[in-house]
Scaffold this motif. Structure first.
Motif, mmCIF file in Angstrom:
data_model
loop_
_atom_site.group_PDB
_atom_site.id
_atom_site.type_symbol
_atom_site.label_atom_id
_atom_site.label_comp_id
_atom_site.label_asym_id
_atom_site.label_seq_id
_atom_site.Cartn_x
_atom_site.Cartn_y
_atom_site.Cartn_z
ATOM 1 N N THR A 166 0.857 -1.180 0.000
ATOM 2 C CA THR A 166 0.000 0.000 0.000
ATOM 3 C C THR A 166 0.896 1.235 0.000
ATOM 4 N N LEU A 167 0.698 2.096 -0.974
ATOM 5 C CA LEU A 167 1.471 3.324 -1.052
ATOM 6 C C LEU A 167 0.869 4.367 -0.121
ATOM 7 N N PHE A 168 1.724 5.144 0.510
ATOM 8 C CA PHE A 168 1.268 6.117 1.495
ATOM 9 C C PHE A 168 0.269 7.080 0.862
ATOM 10 N N SER A 212 -1.713 -5.594 -1.237
ATOM 11 C CA SER A 212 -2.639 -5.407 -0.116
ATOM 12 C C SER A 212 -3.622 -4.276 -0.395
ATOM 13 N N TRP A 213 -3.253 -3.323 -1.237
ATOM 14 C CA TRP A 213 -4.163 -2.224 -1.598
ATOM 15 C C TRP A 213 -5.404 -2.770 -2.315
ATOM 16 N N ALA A 214 -5.220 -3.791 -3.144
ATOM 17 C CA ALA A 214 -6.341 -4.381 -3.873
ATOM 18 C C ALA A 214 -7.068 -5.434 -3.039
ATOM 19 N N VAL A 215 -6.306 -6.277 -2.343
ATOM 20 C CA VAL A 215 -6.893 -7.372 -1.572
ATOM 21 C C VAL A 215 -7.749 -6.845 -0.423
ATOM 22 N N SER A 216 -7.268 -5.828 0.276
ATOM 23 C CA SER A 216 -8.039 -5.288 1.398
ATOM 24 C C SER A 216 -9.269 -4.530 0.911
ATOM 25 N N THR A 217 -9.171 -3.833 -0.223
ATOM 26 C CA THR A 217 -10.312 -3.085 -0.759
ATOM 27 C C THR A 217 -11.430 -4.023 -1.188
ATOM 28 N N THR A 218 -11.092 -5.073 -1.909
ATOM 29 C CA THR A 218 -12.125 -6.032 -2.318
ATOM 30 C C THR A 218 -12.629 -6.841 -1.120
ATOM 31 N N GLY A 255 2.771 -2.156 -5.302
ATOM 32 C CA GLY A 255 2.027 -1.213 -4.478
ATOM 33 C C GLY A 255 0.996 -0.418 -5.245
ATOM 34 N N GLY A 256 0.022 0.093 -4.507
ATOM 35 C CA GLY A 256 -1.025 0.901 -5.121
ATOM 36 C C GLY A 256 -1.650 1.835 -4.104
ATOM 37 N N TYR A 257 -2.384 2.832 -4.614
ATOM 38 C CA TYR A 257 -3.075 3.805 -3.766
ATOM 39 C C TYR A 257 -4.508 3.357 -3.532
#
Length: 454
Positions: A166-168, A212-218, A255-257
């Motif tokens: 996850t990017l800040f 984790s940016w995608a996995v936690s969002t979904t 990573g992603g936002y």
């Protein structure tokens, strides 16, 4: 051979074999699991063996952790190699003598070379640091540690790169308006799984992809859609689609936002995991988008990469930020379901096995080269108070995305109420789009949140 002599020989053999069968191979010196290319194997693997005592085989799979009766057929160095309980065998070999200059050897994640009759290791910081693990085992801490075979032999920088993701958040996102939450009476313990049961989805495994940016969002979307629809919608949304198709100004497996992930799921929607399965955990790549934007306007509808007929795409409302106040997070969670939290992962978190995690300074004591950190997003499912150490320790209950072999069956507890590792700094919630359930905040506030994500 006389009958009496044969009987005596059989008796001797039985006596020699009996200790092996009853007490296992414990105490037999030598390297066994540590000599394997993949030192240890997850779960039960009947081929995960090494020869011992001639025709015998000893095992190096996680089935050896099955309890007090589980070690009879395990290799003598299973504990040291696969679980880190005897750290002496895991220490670096720097300074030890060697016989052939130019010979190389791997010790954990380090590459060691024989130079002038002495081993010299390259000093790479490893994801599992045996000396820290030993101190966590013997010291007085609120949590326990473990040597995970999936992390053994991996560098610390590799773990930060591929296990978080996850990017800040950018400043505009950090400054999102917070919703107003009406206080309510809060219990000492709460677990979303107890309240909503099967509507709360299981632990995911992001594998070797910083997603984790995608996995936690979904994951949060899946839980909240199930809750608000009272189970009529109970799909696990595809993190692979988000990872592969939401690539504008994102870094995929590096990573992603979160705001851009939420923008995508709000504007276009995401199909179920059965329609677009997760594969990036093995490939380390986000892959090409197999459901491009133009397909959303196609009269024939979306087509599942898996071939499944159900290509329903689910949307969410704009996300909203929850106050960093402990009571507000608790009220939001208890009222509306799991929330998404972003926190700082330090080097020792990878070794977490159970208890209430509190970051130690053991790596910092060794020097800057042993320290690393990165941002990671998870689902927060509840809270509680741990009394096992003799003093009450408040904690958040979270679902990680490293599979069920890590932590407490994939879950972990972390210190609550002190913004430990920034766990309370950026907490997000959202609702399934199109729901008729009355919102706790007015529509003008919803429109204000929308402006933050245009």
């Amino acid at each position: 051979m006389p009958p009496n002599s044969l009987s005596f020989l059989l008796l001797i053999c039985a006596l020699l074999i009996a200790p092996i069968q009853s007490r296992g191979f414990f105490g037999i010196p030598g390297d066994y699991c540590s000599t394997r290319t993949h030192t240890c194997c997850e779960n039960r693997d009947d081929d995960c063996t090494v020869p011992i005592l001639g025709d015998h085989l000893c095992y190096c799979d996680m089935f050896c952790d099955r309890g007090p009766d589980g070690g009879n057929d395990c290799c003598p160095d299973f504990e040291a190699t696969c679980r880190g309980r005897d750290i002496q065998n895991d220490q670096r070999i720097d300074g030890e003598s060697c016989s052939m200059d130019g010979e190389t050897k791997e010790k954990n994640c380090e590459k060691c070379t024989c130079q002038n009759g002495m081993w010299k290791c390259d000093g790479t910081a490893c994801l599992i640091q045996p000396d820290i693990l030993e101190k966590l085992h013997t010291g007085r801490y609120s949590w326990t540690a473990r040597n995970y075979s999936t992390f053994w032999g991996r560098s610390l920088s590799d773990g930060i790169k591929y296990r978080l993701g996850t990017l800040f958040p950018e400043r505009s996102v950090q400054n999102m308006n917070e919703i107003l939450i009406k206080p309510r009476e809060l219990p000492e313990h709460f677990d979303a799984r107890d309240k909503w049961g099967h509507l709360i989805h299981p632990v995911a495994d992001q594998g070797d992809c910083g997603s984790s940016w995608a996995v936690s969002t979904t994951g949060i979307s899946s839980d909240r859609l199930s809750i608000i629809s009272e189970g009529r919608i109970n799909a696990s949304l595809s993190s692979q689609q988000l990872l592969s198709c939401n690539q504008h100004r994102q870094k995929g497996c590096e990573g992603g936002y979160l705001d851009r992930a939420w923008w995508y799921i709000r504007k276009l929607g995401v199909v179920g995991d059965h329609c677009y399965p997760y594969v990036s955990g093995q490939s380390r790549e986000p892959g090409h988008c197999l459901i491009p934007k133009r397909d959303y306007t196609n009269r024939q509808g979306l087509r599942c990469p898996s071939g499944d007929q159900d290509s329903t795409a689910f949307k969410m409302t704009p996300p909203y930020k929850v106050s960093s106040r402990e009571e507000d997070i608790q009220t939001e969670l208890m009222t509306n379901g799991p929330v998404q939290a972003t926190f700082v992962v330090h080097e020792d978190f990878f070794m977490y096995a159970g208890g209430v995690y509190q970051h130690s300074d053991l790596a910092a004591q060794k020097g800057a080269s042993s320290v690393a950190e990165g941002y990671h997003s998870v689902r927060v499912l509840g809270w509680g108070v741990d009394h096992s150490t003799g003093r009450p320790i408040k904690y958040w209950l979270c679902a990680n995305s490293w599979g069920t072999q890590w932590g407490e069956d994939g879950y972990f507890k972390i210190l609550r109420g002190e913004n430990h590792c920034e766990i309370e700094s950026f907490v997000i919630g959202a609702w399934g789009k199109g729901s008729k359930r009355r919102r706790r905040f007015k529509m003008r506030k919803l429109r204000r949140f929308k402006k933050m994500f245009k």
